[in-house]
Scaffold this active site. Structure first.
Site, mmCIF file in Angstrom:
data_model
loop_
_atom_site.group_PDB
_atom_site.id
_atom_site.type_symbol
_atom_site.label_atom_id
_atom_site.label_comp_id
_atom_site.label_asym_id
_atom_site.label_seq_id
_atom_site.Cartn_x
_atom_site.Cartn_y
_atom_site.Cartn_z
ATOM 1 N N ALA A 160 -20.725 43.201 -23.293
ATOM 2 C CA ALA A 160 -20.788 42.212 -24.363
ATOM 3 C C ALA A 160 -22.028 41.356 -24.187
ATOM 4 C CB ALA A 160 -19.531 41.346 -24.343
ATOM 5 N N GLU A 165 -36.877 56.912 -13.325
ATOM 6 C CA GLU A 165 -37.737 55.791 -12.939
ATOM 7 C C GLU A 165 -38.847 56.231 -11.983
ATOM 8 O OE1 GLU A 165 -35.293 52.064 -12.272
ATOM 9 O OE2 GLU A 165 -33.708 53.554 -12.467
ATOM 10 N N ARG A 171 -29.917 32.588 -21.921
ATOM 11 C CA ARG A 171 -31.202 32.529 -21.244
ATOM 12 C C ARG A 171 -31.096 33.491 -20.063
ATOM 13 N NH1 ARG A 171 -32.520 26.338 -19.924
ATOM 14 N NH2 ARG A 171 -34.476 27.298 -19.192
ATOM 15 N N SER A 225 -34.620 49.600 -14.641
ATOM 16 C CA SER A 225 -35.912 49.527 -15.334
ATOM 17 C C SER A 225 -35.758 49.591 -16.851
ATOM 18 C CB SER A 225 -36.863 50.634 -14.856
ATOM 19 O OG SER A 225 -37.191 50.466 -13.502
ATOM 20 N N SER A 226 -34.568 49.265 -17.357
ATOM 21 C CA SER A 226 -34.278 49.254 -18.796
ATOM 22 C C SER A 226 -34.421 50.627 -19.438
ATOM 23 C CB SER A 226 -35.171 48.235 -19.531
ATOM 24 O OG SER A 226 -34.910 46.937 -19.068
ATOM 25 N N ASP A 232 -29.879 38.814 -11.189
ATOM 26 C CA ASP A 232 -30.132 38.408 -12.570
ATOM 27 C C ASP A 232 -28.894 37.738 -13.168
ATOM 28 O OD1 ASP A 232 -32.410 39.826 -12.012
ATOM 29 O OD2 ASP A 232 -31.906 41.538 -13.298
ATOM 30 N N PHE A 276 -24.632 45.769 -25.391
ATOM 31 C CA PHE A 276 -25.704 46.531 -24.757
ATOM 32 C C PHE A 276 -25.103 47.776 -24.118
ATOM 33 C CE2 PHE A 276 -27.568 42.363 -25.134
ATOM 34 C CZ PHE A 276 -28.889 42.640 -25.456
ATOM 35 N N SER A 310 -43.954 42.483 -12.413
ATOM 36 C CA SER A 310 -42.575 42.337 -11.930
ATOM 37 C C SER A 310 -42.262 40.885 -11.574
ATOM 38 C CB SER A 310 -42.338 43.210 -10.699
ATOM 39 O OG SER A 310 -42.416 44.566 -11.021
ATOM 40 N N ASN A 315 -25.440 38.955 -14.234
ATOM 41 C CA ASN A 315 -25.688 40.208 -14.938
ATOM 42 C C ASN A 315 -25.689 41.368 -13.947
ATOM 43 O OD1 ASN A 315 -26.492 42.179 -16.775
ATOM 44 N ND2 ASN A 315 -28.645 41.622 -16.667
ATOM 45 N N GLU A 316 -26.599 41.328 -12.959
ATOM 46 C CA GLU A 316 -26.652 42.426 -11.992
ATOM 47 C C GLU A 316 -27.465 42.033 -10.774
ATOM 48 O OE1 GLU A 316 -28.424 45.607 -14.226
ATOM 49 O OE2 GLU A 316 -30.458 44.982 -13.724
ATOM 50 N N ALA A 333 -24.016 37.882 -24.086
ATOM 51 C CA ALA A 333 -23.742 36.472 -23.822
ATOM 52 C C ALA A 333 -24.148 35.641 -25.040
ATOM 53 C CB ALA A 333 -24.497 36.008 -22.579
#
Length: 377
Positions: free
Chosen positions: A232, A24, A238, A201-202, A321, A193, A345, A333-334, A234
């Site tokens: 897993a 990153e 959203r 940063s994916s 998130d 995923f 951003s 999520n995180e 969701a």
């Protein structure tokens, strides 16, 4: 006037540290470009410090244009710049070839705009703690927990937050018994995923729709981290994000409005690197701030963001998130303890919609860091 008096009257010195050894690196440079533009130079003495991909610390120019993404080219720290390091008494020391090292003076606070391993994971935080230097953001423990998606989930579950079902694939697991790993992932159901466990940063993330896609996705993730997490998906999720800021003067943390991310088209199945950071990905991404949510659900999400912030003992700032599924179930999520500050951003957008613009956000973080004590807190 005495030397002591001159030192007392100087402006606080801020070392903005960016780049780093992780994948990153470029996003850290882009983040720094934006922060360097808004720091009040009448109030602060700003020193840009870059860390190259090889780990060398250098005195950077701090030119925002050079540190931005230009024509699709990602920026990086100039490894040929003058080397710097932290010396005694919190001083920043410059080493020029064939010259006696000189000092740039004492650093009052470090703004570590580093993403990923060796920056956001507690490593540089530990170095700064050892040097008795104040810095923006979370400490060693919170940074480490916030970076490792596995232990993050363990802590969140302990705090009563619901997380997505997951499987952790350690290096030895994949080497010694990949069949067992595949079986464990199969039990989650598809799609899943696949992610580097200690990345952001994916970068290195893949959406996997069937077993025959799994091995390739694991290889992509392992290129960034030998520890992989598989989550897993969701149900009809959203994606909702919330910003948290530490409270000034010992006050309670502040929580922003909720924002929503929706990605569609262009072959993008999720909020990936291109849709997050590159101009060509913007047409496939919709950021809604504030998100259209029933008041009670928005309040629940904001309360859970505070719970997550406190659960890992975060400081300074974080973006939290969530997934909101088709049954209005809130799943965390995180948490990101050093979210990006790039033009696209979510974190700055959330706070702008909450009444704190970009410059005010940076000022809040610097004030918070300079007023907290060093050592154990």
């Amino acid at each position: 006037m005495s030397e002591y008096s001159r030192e007392e009257q100087r402006k606080p010195r801020v070392a903005v540290v960016f780049g780093g050894r992780s994948s990153e690196h470029a996003i850290s440079c882009v983040t720094a470009a934006n922060v360097l533009q808004v720091i009040d130079r009448d109030k602060y003495d700003v020193v840009p410090v870059g860390i190259s991909t090889s780990g060398h610390w250098v005195l950077e120019s701090g030119d925002p244009e050079r540190l931005s993404i230009t024509d699709g080219k990602l920026p990086e720290v100039d490894v040929t710049a003058l080397p710097v390091l932290f010396g005694a008494n919190r001083e920043l020391v410059v080493s020029e070839p064939d010259q006696v090292p000189s000092t740039l003076g004492e650093v009052d606070v470090v703004f570590p705009l580093l993403h990923g391993p060796w920056g956001e994971d507690g490593t540089i935080q530990g170095l700064l703690e050892m040097s008795d230097i104040r810095y923006v953001g979370s400490g060693v423990l919170a940074s480490a927990v916030g970076m490792d998606k596995h232990y993050m989930k363990v802590v969140f579950q302990g705090a009563g937050l619901e997380v997505t079902p997951y499987v952790v694939i350690r290096d030895r697991d994949w080497i010694q018994d990949p069949a067992a790993c595949r079986e464990a992932v199969d039990a989650l159901g598809y799609p899943v995923f696949v992610k580097p466990c200690r990345g952001g940063s994916s970068v290195g993330i893949s959406k996997v729709n069937s077993l025959d896609e799994l091995d390739e996705a694991v290889a992509v993730a392992r290129a960034h981290d030998p520890k992989v997490i598989v989550e897993a998906s969701a149900k009809s999720p959203r994606e909702i994000e919330v910003g948290v800021l530490g409270g000034l003067d010992g006050g309670k943390p502040e929580v922003s409005v909720c924002g929503e991310i929706a990605v569609s088209g262009g072959g993008h199945d999720f909020y990936d690197f291109e849709t997050k950071y590159l101009p060509e990905g913007e047409e496939y991404t919709a950021l809604s701030v504030p998100a259209e949510l029933p008041e009670e659900i928005a309040a629940d999400i904001r309360a859970k963001a505070l719970t997550a912030f406190d659960a890992i003992e975060a400081e300074g700032l974080a973006r939290v998130d969530f997934f909101l599924d088709a049954d209005n179930r809130v799943v965390i999520n995180e948490i990101n303890t050093m979210p990006g500050f790039t033009p696209t951003s979510m974190f700055p957008r959330l706070w702008a919609a909450s009444g704190k613009d970009y410059a005010a956000l940076v000022e809040h973080l610097l004030t918070l860091a300079m007023t907290r004590r060093t050592g154990l807190r």
